[in-house]
Design a protein around this motif. Structure first.
Motif, PDB file in Angstrom:
ATOM      1  N   SER A 124     -87.993 -72.157 -10.479  1.00 29.04           N
ATOM      2  CA  SER A 124     -88.303 -72.496 -11.868  1.00 29.04           C
ATOM      3  C   SER A 124     -89.739 -72.132 -12.235  1.00 29.04           C
ATOM      4  O   SER A 124     -90.038 -71.875 -13.391  1.00 29.04           O
ATOM      5  N   ASP A 125     -90.628 -72.096 -11.251  1.00 32.28           N
ATOM      6  CA  ASP A 125     -92.055 -71.853 -11.491  1.00 32.28           C
ATOM      7  C   ASP A 125     -92.579 -70.834 -10.478  1.00 32.28           C
ATOM      8  O   ASP A 125     -93.064 -71.206  -9.419  1.00 32.28           O
ATOM      9  N   ALA A 150     -86.119 -68.192 -12.459  1.00 33.06           N
ATOM     10  CA  ALA A 150     -84.722 -68.351 -12.853  1.00 33.06           C
ATOM     11  C   ALA A 150     -84.568 -67.786 -14.265  1.00 33.06           C
ATOM     12  O   ALA A 150     -85.320 -68.143 -15.162  1.00 33.06           O
ATOM     13  N   THR A 208     -80.255 -67.989 -10.773  1.00 34.12           N
ATOM     14  CA  THR A 208     -80.349 -69.438 -10.850  1.00 34.12           C
ATOM     15  C   THR A 208     -81.090 -69.981  -9.641  1.00 34.12           C
ATOM     16  O   THR A 208     -80.970 -69.459  -8.534  1.00 34.12           O
ATOM     17  N   SER A 209     -81.848 -71.012  -9.867  1.00 38.57           N
ATOM     18  CA  SER A 209     -82.643 -71.630  -8.803  1.00 38.57           C
ATOM     19  C   SER A 209     -81.823 -72.711  -8.104  1.00 38.57           C
ATOM     20  O   SER A 209     -80.807 -73.165  -8.633  1.00 38.57           O
ATOM     21  N   GLU A 247     -82.563 -75.711  -8.017  1.00 42.05           N
ATOM     22  CA  GLU A 247     -82.555 -76.846  -8.945  1.00 42.05           C
ATOM     23  C   GLU A 247     -81.400 -76.721  -9.935  1.00 42.05           C
ATOM     24  O   GLU A 247     -80.774 -77.713 -10.302  1.00 42.05           O
ATOM     25  N   ASP A 248     -81.107 -75.490 -10.386  1.00 43.45           N
ATOM     26  CA  ASP A 248     -80.005 -75.255 -11.323  1.00 43.45           C
ATOM     27  C   ASP A 248     -78.652 -75.504 -10.673  1.00 43.45           C
ATOM     28  O   ASP A 248     -77.695 -75.896 -11.337  1.00 43.45           O
TER      29      ASP A 248
END
Length: 130
Positions: free
Chosen positions: A14-15, A59, A66-67, A69-70
């Motif tokens: 995400s980062d 992501a 997609t990460s 987290e996703d």
């Protein structure tokens, strides 16, 4: 059939800037290439640890990236063999990683454990027995 090839894992996060800084701080990864996107965020950051390389990218749903987290977790384990797995594990946890399996001497002759980095990727940190 033999051919020349190079395999470089790409970790979707995400980062990407935060992940790149994390891997540089905890694994002494060297950033060797960065490609900025139109929004200023990198589309890829290439890292090197010795002869090994890996990439970090954001992501992006439109690209199908997609990460963990996703997805609610990661099915992939990154394994890194280091001189001092305890020191690497301590640096990782100090920078926000979560211990999944403690680093200990294992019956198969290695000292290893598993950590989840702050971006959801799972790492096996392994080295010689102590």
């Amino acid at each position: 059939m033999a051919f020349n090839a190079r395999l470089s894992p790409r970790l979707i996060v995400s980062d990407p800037d935060g992940a790149s800084a994390f891997y540089q701080q905890v694994l002494s990864a060297e950033e060797v290439f960065r490609a900025p996107g139109d929004d200023g965020r990198p589309t890829v950051v290439d890292h090197r640890i010795g002869d090994w390389s890996f990439r970090v990218s954001p992501a992006v749903a439109a690209w199908g990236w997609t990460s963990p987290e996703d997805l609610g977790g990661s099915p992939v384990l990154m394994e890194i063999e280091v001189d001092d797995p305890d020191a690497v594990g301590a640096r990782m946890t100090a920078h926000g990683a979560e211990v999944v399996v403690p680093i200990e001497n294992r019956p198969y002759g290695k000292r290893s454990g598993r950590l989840r980095d702050p971006f959801g990727h799972l790492w096996i940190i392994t080295g010689e027995l102590r």
